[in-house]
Design an enzyme around this catalytic site. Structure first.
Site, PDB file in Angstrom:
ATOM      1  N   HIS A  37       0.952   5.245   1.170  1.00  0.00           N
ATOM      2  CA  HIS A  37       0.325   6.282   2.005  1.00  0.00           C
ATOM      3  C   HIS A  37       0.335   7.612   1.242  1.00  0.00           C
ATOM      4  O   HIS A  37       1.341   7.982   0.647  1.00  0.00           O
ATOM      5  CB  HIS A  37       1.137   6.515   3.284  1.00  0.00           C
ATOM      6  N   HIS A  92       0.840  -1.195   0.000  1.00  0.00           N
ATOM      7  CA  HIS A  92       0.000   0.000   0.000  1.00  0.00           C
ATOM      8  C   HIS A  92       0.872   1.240   0.000  1.00  0.00           C
ATOM      9  O   HIS A  92       1.996   1.217   0.489  1.00  0.00           O
ATOM     10  CB  HIS A  92      -0.943   0.006   1.208  1.00  0.00           C
TER      11      HIS A  92
HETATM   12  P1  5GP Z   1       2.282   0.399   7.255  1.00  0.00           P
HETATM   13  O1  5GP Z   1       2.900   0.646   8.594  1.00  0.00           O
HETATM   14  O2  5GP Z   1       2.141  -1.083   6.969  1.00  0.00           O
HETATM   15  O3  5GP Z   1       2.950   1.162   6.136  1.00  0.00           O
HETATM   16  O4  5GP Z   1       0.839   1.028   7.341  1.00  0.00           O
HETATM   17  C1  5GP Z   1      -0.274   0.329   7.763  1.00  0.00           C
HETATM   18  C2  5GP Z   1      -1.346   1.366   8.011  1.00  0.00           C
HETATM   19  O5  5GP Z   1      -2.573   0.696   8.026  1.00  0.00           O
HETATM   20  C3  5GP Z   1      -1.215   2.082   9.353  1.00  0.00           C
HETATM   21  O6  5GP Z   1      -1.047   3.480   9.115  1.00  0.00           O
HETATM   22  C4  5GP Z   1      -2.521   1.774  10.072  1.00  0.00           C
HETATM   23  O7  5GP Z   1      -3.055   2.894  10.730  1.00  0.00           O
HETATM   24  C5  5GP Z   1      -3.423   1.335   8.942  1.00  0.00           C
HETATM   25  N1  5GP Z   1      -4.420   0.329   9.314  1.00  0.00           N
HETATM   26  C6  5GP Z   1      -4.196  -0.831  10.004  1.00  0.00           C
HETATM   27  N2  5GP Z   1      -5.337  -1.533  10.131  1.00  0.00           N
HETATM   28  C7  5GP Z   1      -6.304  -0.803   9.489  1.00  0.00           C
HETATM   29  C8  5GP Z   1      -7.692  -1.019   9.289  1.00  0.00           C
HETATM   30  O8  5GP Z   1      -8.287  -2.017   9.692  1.00  0.00           O
HETATM   31  N3  5GP Z   1      -8.362  -0.054   8.577  1.00  0.00           N
HETATM   32  C9  5GP Z   1      -7.741   1.061   8.095  1.00  0.00           C
HETATM   33  N4  5GP Z   1      -8.500   1.943   7.422  1.00  0.00           N
HETATM   34  N5  5GP Z   1      -6.435   1.290   8.292  1.00  0.00           N
HETATM   35  C10 5GP Z   1      -5.720   0.372   8.978  1.00  0.00           C
END
Ligand code: 5GP
Ligand code: ZN
Length: 132
Positions: free
Chosen positions: A99, A97
């Site tokens: 951001h 993903h």
């Molecule tokens: P990463 O740290 O993997 O780059 O980002 C994962 C992101 O997913 C985090 O910013 C976290 O807040 C978001 N996230 C985790 N679980 C969920 C969820 O169930 N729904 C949504 N909308 N965001 C989530």
């Protein structure tokens, strides 16, 4: 099952900013800044380099569409685009993903700093290591 697969399949609810056949963009629950959005393929791939290139390119088209929308409609003054690739790089959900973090002012909750403590001096050597 992967939480983002469940979101992409609408098995659990999310706030959908954009959706088409292959890509979905949802509001990040953490909302680092107002409008913080995640753009992801609907199909499960672990990191960005696992995503087939056509789909990765389409993800970037969606990043651009959403970034324009956030900037215009939320009156953001700028935005950061961020991908955490792998656990060491801070990836917590292992479904690729990107951001998009709208920016409103310097101290709005998000900060990026480049630290160059062990800077390689010989860039030619680095380049040949990268290119083989
Ligand atoms: P990463 O740290 O993997 O780059 O980002 C994962 C992101 O997913 C985090 O910013 C976290 O807040 C978001 N996230 C985790 N679980 C969920 C969820 O169930 N729904 C949504 N909308 N965001 C989530
Ligand atoms: Zn998944």
């Amino acid at each position: 099952m992967c939480i983002f697969c469940m979101i992409a399949n609408h098995e659990i609810p999310s706030s959908v900013v954009y959706e088409d056949d292959t890509v979905i963009a949802i509001l990040d629950l953490s909302q680092v800044t107002k409008g913080h959005t995640l753009v992801m393929p609907k199909e499960h791939y672990e990191t960005l380099i696992d995503v087939p290139s056509q789909l990765a390119m389409h993800m970037m088209e969606v990043v651009q569409i959403v970034a324009k929308r956030l900037t215009t409609n939320l009156h953001a003054k700028g935005f950061n685009v961020l991908n955490n690739g792998g656990e060491l790089a801070g990836q917590t959900v292992m479904h690729a993903h990107i951001h998009i973090i709208p920016r409103y002012e310097e101290n709005d909750g998000f900060d990026v700093q480049f630290h160059t403590t062990e800077k390689p001096k010989d860039l030619a050597a680095v380049l040949s290591e990268i290119n083989g």
